[in-house]
Every structure is written in structure tokens, then in C-alpha cells.
Design an enzyme around this catalytic site. Structure first.
Site, PDB file in Angstrom:
ATOM      1  N   HIS A 129      49.974  32.518  43.661  1.00 19.35           N
ATOM      2  CA  HIS A 129      51.411  32.801  43.758  1.00 19.35           C
ATOM      3  C   HIS A 129      52.115  31.867  44.740  1.00 19.35           C
ATOM      4  O   HIS A 129      53.314  31.605  44.594  1.00 19.35           O
ATOM      5  CB  HIS A 129      51.636  34.255  44.182  1.00 19.35           C
ATOM      6  CG  HIS A 129      51.146  35.243  43.147  1.00 19.35           C
ATOM      7  ND1 HIS A 129      51.061  36.586  43.382  1.00 19.35           N
ATOM      8  CD2 HIS A 129      50.703  35.063  41.872  1.00 19.35           C
ATOM      9  CE1 HIS A 129      50.590  37.195  42.315  1.00 19.35           C
ATOM     10  NE2 HIS A 129      50.363  36.286  41.381  1.00 19.35           N
ATOM     11  N   LEU A 384      43.456  41.157  42.007  1.00 18.11           N
ATOM     12  CA  LEU A 384      43.914  40.077  41.126  1.00 18.11           C
ATOM     13  C   LEU A 384      44.161  38.810  41.942  1.00 18.11           C
ATOM     14  O   LEU A 384      44.664  37.810  41.426  1.00 18.11           O
ATOM     15  CB  LEU A 384      45.185  40.490  40.375  1.00 18.11           C
ATOM     16  CG  LEU A 384      45.095  41.792  39.561  1.00 18.11           C
ATOM     17  CD1 LEU A 384      46.412  42.066  38.825  1.00 18.11           C
ATOM     18  CD2 LEU A 384      43.959  41.749  38.545  1.00 18.11           C
ATOM     19  N   PHE A 385      43.869  38.826  43.225  1.00 15.48           N
ATOM     20  CA  PHE A 385      43.794  37.649  44.094  1.00 15.48           C
ATOM     21  C   PHE A 385      45.064  36.810  44.158  1.00 15.48           C
ATOM     22  O   PHE A 385      44.993  35.571  44.203  1.00 15.48           O
ATOM     23  CB  PHE A 385      42.601  36.753  43.680  1.00 15.48           C
ATOM     24  CG  PHE A 385      41.362  37.535  43.353  1.00 15.48           C
ATOM     25  CD1 PHE A 385      40.836  38.424  44.273  1.00 15.48           C
ATOM     26  CD2 PHE A 385      40.754  37.421  42.118  1.00 15.48           C
ATOM     27  CE1 PHE A 385      39.708  39.185  43.975  1.00 15.48           C
ATOM     28  CE2 PHE A 385      39.630  38.157  41.806  1.00 15.48           C
ATOM     29  CZ  PHE A 385      39.109  39.045  42.735  1.00 15.48           C
ATOM     30  N   CYS A 386      46.218  37.432  44.157  1.00 12.66           N
ATOM     31  CA  CYS A 386      47.489  36.682  44.233  1.00 12.66           C
ATOM     32  C   CYS A 386      47.561  35.590  43.161  1.00 12.66           C
ATOM     33  O   CYS A 386      48.134  34.516  43.386  1.00 12.66           O
ATOM     34  CB  CYS A 386      47.699  36.059  45.609  1.00 12.66           C
ATOM     35  SG  CYS A 386      47.969  37.279  46.885  1.00 12.66           S
ATOM     36  N   ALA A 387      46.942  35.867  42.022  1.00 15.89           N
ATOM     37  CA  ALA A 387      47.021  34.950  40.884  1.00 15.89           C
ATOM     38  C   ALA A 387      47.057  35.832  39.641  1.00 15.89           C
ATOM     39  O   ALA A 387      46.207  35.733  38.756  1.00 15.89           O
ATOM     40  CB  ALA A 387      45.825  34.003  40.871  1.00 15.89           C
TER      41      ALA A 387
END
Ligand SMILES: Cc1ncc(COP(=O)(O)O)c(C=O)c1O
Length: 465
Positions: A129, A384-387
Site C-alpha cells: 500500500h 493481508l500484509f498491507c498488500a
């Protein structure tokens, strides 16, 4: 990537000394165990060398660019030397600027605020992100770059497809207008390396510039701005074993010079004068100081420079070789566990750094990560790992909502709600990775030994019994 090629194969050496190796954590099942930090992709532990360098400087700490005193002069020299060390580490071109920021996110937002008017931005949906969101965002309203037009490119399924996708997108644009491509060097989800040099060539062939998000690349691989031919590179100190609040944006000076200061204030301004009509006139600095308003984080910059030196001296050939070995231990150790599926865009054999995400059939990610922590003392990340767009694509679409702990997140053949990520690097002992492999195998085979409940959307051990 510009991994330098030594004549002889590099020897696989011991991990670099990092802080926290002796820290023990309690297990929910009783007793204590040495903490296994396997979340380097989020934040890596400080290198002992960085800590020592910071401690050695701390008594000499003084204000940068401000004081006439001896320690202010010394601190100013240290800060400016840190800039030079980073420029060498990144193999910058003559005339490139190194701006100290707070982080990769900050660096990319700075560049977003410096985009020329009417700039077109091309970014893959697979980005973190921090690289996906700053462009043309409403926060930049009224600033340079605020009218950027952003094109989000679909997730490619091979490095070659990435280049083709970009070339197709760029072919339609007006080659005379300004454009920027933003690409990550190594994915924070799959660890896969992106074809940066080829993407840079494609961007330049179409009159666009390119910024490399090296947040996950720089800690694992050498990054040469010159060799990759990227216009800018951004990374964070806390992922590079230097968790003292500094990041870097390095590259071409022109867009940065032509933009207004990222923050207005002291340090960025050369002279400020009162006008006859009551307002003020400001002459801003032209160099890196233009975007470094406020008192600089000299300890953070010194720590980043120290990490750059430590990694260079350790030798990336050896670091890369050791990390490959750890990746092999994970992949081969779990190869015969069909319930574990690693997430990948470019295929299992694609070159990668020590960042691996996976789903476990029958588990939601939060539950699995909680069990690794509570029962084995292993720190990983889930979610979701900032993606989000990338992980949703890799999970096979929108999985709906996460079930309660213990409710299977992914029934056989079903979609998972989230994933688990294990990541490691230069300071990781073999034992941590071996314990992780053993823990995954045991959890899949035997299930959790403890019960867990959902609190604020996360699984935690149920200690109420
Ligand atoms: C690829 C990538 N880019 C950017 C960032 C943002 O880094 P920071 O949070 O240090 O600004 C991250 C953080 O995880 C990342 O993995």
C-alpha cells in the site's frame, strides 16, 4: 538484480549478530523458549554493530545544522557523512540526492508530492500500500503532483509478463508528458524478485521515470541505482537492521528541486523575510535540506549508514547464499505437507528473498500464527500484509469474512481468508527456521495443543479455562 559475481562460490557463514537473540518468551503450554523473530519483513532486529555505533555516538549527540558548538559540528558531519555512505551503498550517480525521511512510506509520499503537473503514474496492483496509494491521493490536493493520473496494472504471472504489461500501458501515453512507474524490488508477500532493470528500460524507452520500492530488497540484495538504471529508490531503516526512525529517498534531484518543500519549516528554508504587504517571502534550500524541514534525525541517519556499512562489509554474496539456504530448508521441510500452500505470482522456483507467505488448509491465518507464537515462541505475521489486492488475487478472490478461531479458514479446496508470512534475514540462526518447519509440521499433523478464542478479530490463547 546487481548481485555482484565473485569468482568463487561464497561461503555460507554464521548469521550476523543482532539484538534480542537471548530474549526468552513464555509458552502457553508452560516454560520459556528463546524467541524466534521470523517477521523480518515487518521490522528486522537491530544489528549489534548498529547498536554499538549508535551507543558510541550518543554521548556526542548534538543539534544538526544549527549549533556553533563542537558537538553540533560533529553531529552535522556525521549526518552529512551518513548521506554519503547511503549514496555509496546504493551506488548513486553523481548529482543524485539522498534525502533522509522517516520510512519508505514517507519517501514515496515525498516523491508523490514532487510529481510534475499532469504526471501519469503506473503502478502494479501487486504493490504494498505504501507504493500503491500515495499517487494522486487526496491528501496531496493543491500540491504539486496532486493532479496525477494513476493507472493500476493487473498482477502479472511472470517477470516477462510484468514487462509486457508495462510496455503495453506505456505505449498508449503521450511520450512528451511526465510519467512515473513505481515498482517494488522484492514482494513483501511472496518475496519474489521483480525484473527491475527490464522495467526501468521499458519505462525509459517510453519517456517515463521509475522509482524502486526497495523496502524488502535492500536488506537482502545489493541495490545499484546506476546498474538498475532507476531514477529513485526508497527504503526503510527499520527493515535494514537500523530501527531508529529513518528512511531514505535517493535519486534524481530535478523533480525534488522543482517541488515545494515536503514540510515547511526551519532547515528547509534558507531565508525568510517580511514583505511590505505583511506577508512573508521564503527562499527554500535546493538540496536535500529542502525536504528535511525540522531537526534531522541524526541518530536514525547514523544507524542507517552503520547498517549499510555492516552489510557491505559482511558481503552480499555470502548473505544471499545463506538466505537461499534458509529458504531451501523451509521449502524442502514442508514440501511433503500438502495442506501448506505457498503463495507465488511467478512460480515456486522464481528467485526470491527470505519472505514466504502460505495458507494452511483447515486453518485461518490468525489462528495458525497465534499457535506458532503461543506454543513455539515463533513470531510471524498473518493477514493481508498491507498488500490487499495482491493477497486477494493470490488467495483466489474475495474470501469473505474470517471465521472464529478454530473454524477452518480454508476447507479443503476452499478459499482462505488470510495468509501467514514467515520472513528472515542476515541475523536469523538456523535453529529458528528449523523450529518453524517442525512447528508447522506438528500443528498440521496434530492440531493446536491449546484452545484459542477471538478477541477484537484476532486469535489469542484462551486462558480462561
Ligand atoms: C515492499 C514494501 N514497501 C513499503 C513498505 C512500507 O515501509 P514502512 O512501513 O517502513 O514505511 C513496506 C513495509 O512492509 C514494504 O514491505
Amino acid at each position: 538484480m546487481s548481485v555482484s559475481t565473485a569468482a568463487a562460490a561464497p561461503s555460507v557463514r554464521a548469521p550476523l549478530p543482532v539484538l534480542g537473540q537471548d530474549v526468552t518468551v513464555p509458552l502457553v503450554t508452560g516454560g520459556e523458549v528463546a524467541y524466534a523473530a521470523l517477521d523480518y519483513a515487518a521490522s528486522a532486529p537491530a544489528l549489534q554493530r548498529v547498536w554499538d555505533d549508535v551507543a558510541a555516538y550518543a554521548p556526542y549527540y548534538g543539534s544538526v545544522h544549527r549549533g556553533a558548538g563542537y558537538l553540533s559540528q560533529l553531529s552535522t558531519d556525521l549526518f552529512e557523512n551518513a548521506r554519503r555512505t547511503v549514496a555509496e551503498f546504493l551506488d548513486c550517480r553523481t548529482g543524485d540526492q539522498v534525502v533522509f525521511t522517516r520510512s519508505t512510506t514517507d519517501s514515496l509520499n515525498l516523491l508523490a508530492a514532487a510529481l510534475p503537473d499532469g504526471c501519469e503514474v503506473f503502478v502494479f496492483e501487486t504493490e504494498h500500500h505504501a507504493s500503491l496509494l500515495p499517487w494522486g491521493s487526496p491528501h496531496a490536493a493543491g500540491r504539486r503532483g496532486s493532479n496525477a493520473r494513476v493507472t493500476y496494472l493487473d498482477a502479472p504471472r511472470s517477470p516477462r509478463q510484468a514487462v509486457e504489461t508495462l510496455e503495453r500501458a506505456l505505449a498508449d501515453r503521450d511520450p512528451h508528458g511526465p510519467a512515473l512507474v513505481c515498482v517494488t524490488g522484492a514482494s513483501n508477500v511472496t518475496g519474489e524478485l521483480w525484473p527491475v532493470r527490464e522495467l526501468a528500460a521499458a519505462a525509459h524507452a517510453h519517456g517515463a521515470r521509475i522509482v524502486l520500492d526497495a523496502a524488502q530488497l535492500a536488506p537482502h540484495h545489493p541495490v545499484s541505482v546506476r546498474d538498475l538504471d532507476v531514477d529513485w529508490v526508497a527504503f526503510s531503516g527499520h527493515k535494514l537492521y537500523a530501527p531508529f526512525g529513518s528512511g531514505v529517498l535517493a535519486g534524481r534531484a530535478d523533480w525534488l528541486r522543482e517541488a515545494g518543500p515536503y514540510l515547511a519549516g526551519g532547515g528547509a528554508s534558507r531565508t525568510v523575510t517580511r514583505r511590505a504587504d505583511g506577508g512573508v517571502d521564503v527562499e527554500w534550500h535546493e538540496g536535500a535540506a529542502r525536504h528535511e524541514a525540522g531537526s534531522p534525525n541524526v541518530i536514525g541517519a547514523h544507524a542507517v549508514a552503520s547498517a549499510c556499512k555492516a552489510l557491505t562489509e559482511a558481503g552480499f554474496d555470502a548473505l544471499v547464499a545463506r538466505e537461499k539456504e534458509l529458504i531451501r530448508v523451509v521449502r524442502e521441510g514442508l514440501a511433503d505437507v500438502p495442506e501448506v500452500r505457498f503463495l507465488s505470482l511467478f512460480g515456486d522456483d522464481a528467485p526470491r528473498v527470505g519472505v514466504l507467505s502460505f495458507v494452511v488448509e483447515g486453518w485461518n491465518g490468525s489462528h495458525f500464527a497465534a499457535a506458532l507464537s503461543a506454543e513455539y515462541g515463533i513470531g510471524v505475521r498473518d493477514g493481508l500484509f498491507c498488500a490487499h489486492p495482491l493477497v486477494r488475487t493470490l488467495l483466489g478472490g474475495d474470501p469473505g469474512t474470517r471465521g472464529e478461531c478454530g473454524a477452518p479458514g480454508a476447507a479443503p479446496g476452499g478459499k482462505s481468508f488470510d495468509a501467514v508470512r514467515v520472513s528472515f534475514g542476515a541475523g536469523t540462526p538456523d535453529e529458528h527456521v528449523e523450529r518453524f518447519v517442525r512447528a508447522v509440521r506438528e500443528l498440521v499433523r496434530d492440531g493446536a495443543r491449546w484452545s484459542y478464542r477471538t478477541v477484537d478479530g484476532r486469535c489469542v490463547p484462551d486462558t480462561s479455562a
